[in-house]
Design a protein around this motif. Structure first.
Motif, mmCIF file in Angstrom:
data_model
loop_
_atom_site.group_PDB
_atom_site.id
_atom_site.type_symbol
_atom_site.label_atom_id
_atom_site.label_comp_id
_atom_site.label_asym_id
_atom_site.label_seq_id
_atom_site.Cartn_x
_atom_site.Cartn_y
_atom_site.Cartn_z
ATOM 1 N N ASN A 1 58.033 -42.928 22.662
ATOM 2 C CA ASN A 1 57.080 -44.015 22.827
ATOM 3 C C ASN A 1 55.768 -43.386 23.281
ATOM 4 O O ASN A 1 55.747 -42.612 24.246
ATOM 5 C CB ASN A 1 57.573 -45.026 23.869
ATOM 6 N N ARG A 2 54.694 -43.698 22.598
ATOM 7 C CA ARG A 2 53.384 -43.105 22.924
ATOM 8 C C ARG A 2 52.990 -43.363 24.372
ATOM 9 O O ARG A 2 52.314 -42.539 25.004
ATOM 10 C CB ARG A 2 52.328 -43.661 21.971
ATOM 11 N N ASP A 3 53.415 -44.484 24.919
ATOM 12 C CA ASP A 3 53.071 -44.828 26.295
ATOM 13 C C ASP A 3 53.716 -43.889 27.312
ATOM 14 O O ASP A 3 53.340 -43.906 28.496
ATOM 15 C CB ASP A 3 53.481 -46.269 26.605
ATOM 16 N N LEU A 4 54.663 -43.071 26.875
ATOM 17 C CA LEU A 4 55.294 -42.108 27.772
ATOM 18 C C LEU A 4 54.380 -40.906 28.043
ATOM 19 O O LEU A 4 54.707 -40.049 28.865
ATOM 20 C CB LEU A 4 56.632 -41.634 27.189
ATOM 21 N N PHE A 5 53.231 -40.871 27.334
ATOM 22 C CA PHE A 5 52.220 -39.828 27.539
ATOM 23 C C PHE A 5 50.952 -40.524 28.049
ATOM 24 O O PHE A 5 50.064 -40.867 27.263
ATOM 25 C CB PHE A 5 51.908 -39.103 26.232
ATOM 26 N N PRO A 6 50.826 -40.771 29.351
ATOM 27 C CA PRO A 6 49.677 -41.512 29.872
ATOM 28 C C PRO A 6 48.340 -40.860 29.517
ATOM 29 O O PRO A 6 48.123 -39.678 29.784
ATOM 30 C CB PRO A 6 49.908 -41.490 31.389
ATOM 31 N N HIS A 7 47.445 -41.626 28.903
ATOM 32 C CA HIS A 7 46.111 -41.166 28.538
ATOM 33 C C HIS A 7 45.262 -42.407 28.276
ATOM 34 O O HIS A 7 45.820 -43.499 28.038
ATOM 35 C CB HIS A 7 46.186 -40.258 27.317
ATOM 36 N N TRP A 8 44.019 -42.416 28.353
ATOM 37 C CA TRP A 8 43.180 -41.327 28.809
ATOM 38 C C TRP A 8 42.963 -41.496 30.311
ATOM 39 O O TRP A 8 42.584 -42.569 30.770
ATOM 40 C CB TRP A 8 41.848 -41.352 28.077
ATOM 41 N N ILE A 9 43.164 -40.452 31.064
ATOM 42 C CA ILE A 9 43.034 -40.542 32.513
ATOM 43 C C ILE A 9 41.609 -40.212 32.951
ATOM 44 O O ILE A 9 40.833 -39.614 32.205
ATOM 45 C CB ILE A 9 44.032 -39.596 33.215
ATOM 46 N N THR A 10 41.258 -40.602 34.183
ATOM 47 C CA THR A 10 39.939 -40.280 34.731
ATOM 48 C C THR A 10 39.832 -38.779 34.964
ATOM 49 O O THR A 10 40.721 -38.152 35.536
ATOM 50 C CB THR A 10 39.719 -41.022 36.059
ATOM 51 N N GLY B 1 60.468 -31.039 22.335
ATOM 52 C CA GLY B 1 60.948 -30.740 23.677
ATOM 53 C C GLY B 1 60.355 -31.559 24.796
ATOM 54 O O GLY B 1 60.876 -31.553 25.918
ATOM 55 N N ALA B 2 59.236 -32.286 24.528
ATOM 56 C CA ALA B 2 58.590 -33.037 25.599
ATOM 57 C C ALA B 2 59.394 -34.246 26.052
ATOM 58 O O ALA B 2 59.100 -34.818 27.105
ATOM 59 C CB ALA B 2 57.194 -33.491 25.160
ATOM 60 N N GLY B 3 60.406 -34.600 25.295
ATOM 61 C CA GLY B 3 61.262 -35.705 25.700
ATOM 62 C C GLY B 3 61.986 -35.435 27.007
ATOM 63 O O GLY B 3 62.378 -36.375 27.713
ATOM 64 N N SER B 4 62.143 -34.178 27.349
ATOM 65 C CA SER B 4 62.832 -33.821 28.597
ATOM 66 C C SER B 4 61.865 -33.585 29.758
ATOM 67 O O SER B 4 62.284 -33.280 30.867
ATOM 68 C CB SER B 4 63.677 -32.558 28.387
ATOM 69 N N TRP B 5 60.565 -33.730 29.513
ATOM 70 C CA TRP B 5 59.575 -33.502 30.551
ATOM 71 C C TRP B 5 59.478 -34.678 31.524
ATOM 72 O O TRP B 5 59.900 -35.789 31.216
ATOM 73 C CB TRP B 5 58.192 -33.312 29.943
ATOM 74 N N THR B 6 58.849 -34.406 32.658
ATOM 75 C CA THR B 6 58.480 -35.478 33.577
ATOM 76 C C THR B 6 57.264 -36.207 33.016
ATOM 77 O O THR B 6 56.519 -35.652 32.186
ATOM 78 C CB THR B 6 58.120 -34.921 34.962
ATOM 79 N N THR B 7 57.034 -37.417 33.485
ATOM 80 C CA THR B 7 55.853 -38.167 33.061
ATOM 81 C C THR B 7 54.581 -37.420 33.447
ATOM 82 O O THR B 7 53.594 -37.410 32.696
ATOM 83 C CB THR B 7 55.849 -39.569 33.698
ATOM 84 N N SER B 8 54.587 -36.767 34.586
ATOM 85 C CA SER B 8 53.430 -36.013 35.037
ATOM 86 C C SER B 8 53.074 -34.901 34.060
ATOM 87 O O SER B 8 51.894 -34.678 33.745
ATOM 88 C CB SER B 8 53.699 -35.425 36.427
ATOM 89 N N ARG B 9 54.086 -34.193 33.561
ATOM 90 C CA ARG B 9 53.818 -33.105 32.615
ATOM 91 C C ARG B 9 53.339 -33.667 31.277
ATOM 92 O O ARG B 9 52.457 -33.090 30.643
ATOM 93 C CB ARG B 9 55.067 -32.242 32.417
ATOM 94 N N ARG B 10 53.894 -34.783 30.857
ATOM 95 C CA ARG B 10 53.422 -35.392 29.607
ATOM 96 C C ARG B 10 51.980 -35.863 29.754
ATOM 97 O O ARG B 10 51.185 -35.774 28.819
ATOM 98 C CB ARG B 10 54.348 -36.537 29.192
ATOM 99 N N GLN B 11 51.629 -36.354 30.931
ATOM 100 C CA GLN B 11 50.241 -36.755 31.180
ATOM 101 C C GLN B 11 49.316 -35.550 31.100
ATOM 102 O O GLN B 11 48.229 -35.624 30.512
ATOM 103 C CB GLN B 11 50.116 -37.416 32.553
#
Length: 214
Positions: free
Chosen positions: A62-71, A133-143
């Motif tokens: 899900n694209r939302d699992l990669f938070p963007h665009w951040i400040t 492989g990013a499916g196993s990452w934390t949300t922080s790392r995906r961000q």
């Protein structure tokens, strides 16, 4: 050499250099994108040889699992930061939105004067990262991945070209500008190597083919 002739010679060289630069032969268009310089072809080939080859798996993406665009700074988010970085003569309002400027898209060679015509491409797409492989990452790392301004991962390009690319890898999509393909694959491999992502067999074969010319 007499000073008169020296001045004439320097003036000629300056004019000639300016002519070449304006033609894009030295540094490319004045508004060329400022992608962080990727590793060399030799380094990219070395990195590619070390990457794990694995079948891709998009289960749960899900694209939302990669938070963007951040400040990033002040009122500026990642998209706005890249628009300012990659553009020429960019003017922004108090909310950091680009109100004018010029953007050169290295994928297709087009230049745009409206920010709305420009997308910020994730060079290695978010879905591709998930598959690799990013499916196993934390949300922080995906961000971090989705907003990475340090690696050659984010680039201002023509919006419909970015949409046409979608989540494809170099086995099925490459920039139409052949002059940019070496930069593109070097950047692709660098990003995958840095984040420990895998490649599938067709992707690796395509990368090897393109890197042979770098």
């Amino acid at each position: 050499m007499p000073k008169f002739y020296a001045r004439r010679r320097l003036g000629f060289l300056a004019a000639f250099t300016g002519l070449i630069a304006s033609a894009g032969l030295l540094n490319g268009p004045a508004a060329s994108a400022a992608l962080p310089t990727p590793v060399s072809g030799a380094t990219a080939r070395s990195y590619l040889a070390s990457l794990t080859v694995a079948t891709e798996n998009r289960t749960g993406y899900n694209r939302d699992l990669f938070p963007h665009w951040i400040t990033q700074s002040g009122a500026c988010n990642t998209r706005e930061t890249v628009l300012k970085r990659d553009g020429s003569g960019v003017v922004t309002d108090s909310a950091c939105a680009a109100t004018s400027g010029s953007w050169y898209s290295p994928y297709d060679g087009a230049t745009w004067s409206a920010a709305a015509d420009v997308d910020i491409d994730h060079l290695v797409p978010l879905a591709e990262a998930w598959d690799s492989g990013a499916g196993s990452w934390t949300t922080s790392r995906r961000q971090s991945f989705a907003n990475d301004l340090t690696r050659p991962q984010l680039l201002a390009v023509t919006d419909n070209v970015n949409q046409s690319k979608g989540d494809q890898d170099p086995a099925t999509w490459m920039p139409s500008r052949t002059a940019y393909r070496c930069t593109y694959v070097r950047a692709w491999v660098q990003v995958k190597y840095y984040y420990g992502l895998s490649v599938d067999s067709a992707e690796k074969s395509a990368l090897q083919s393109h890197l042979a010319n770098c």
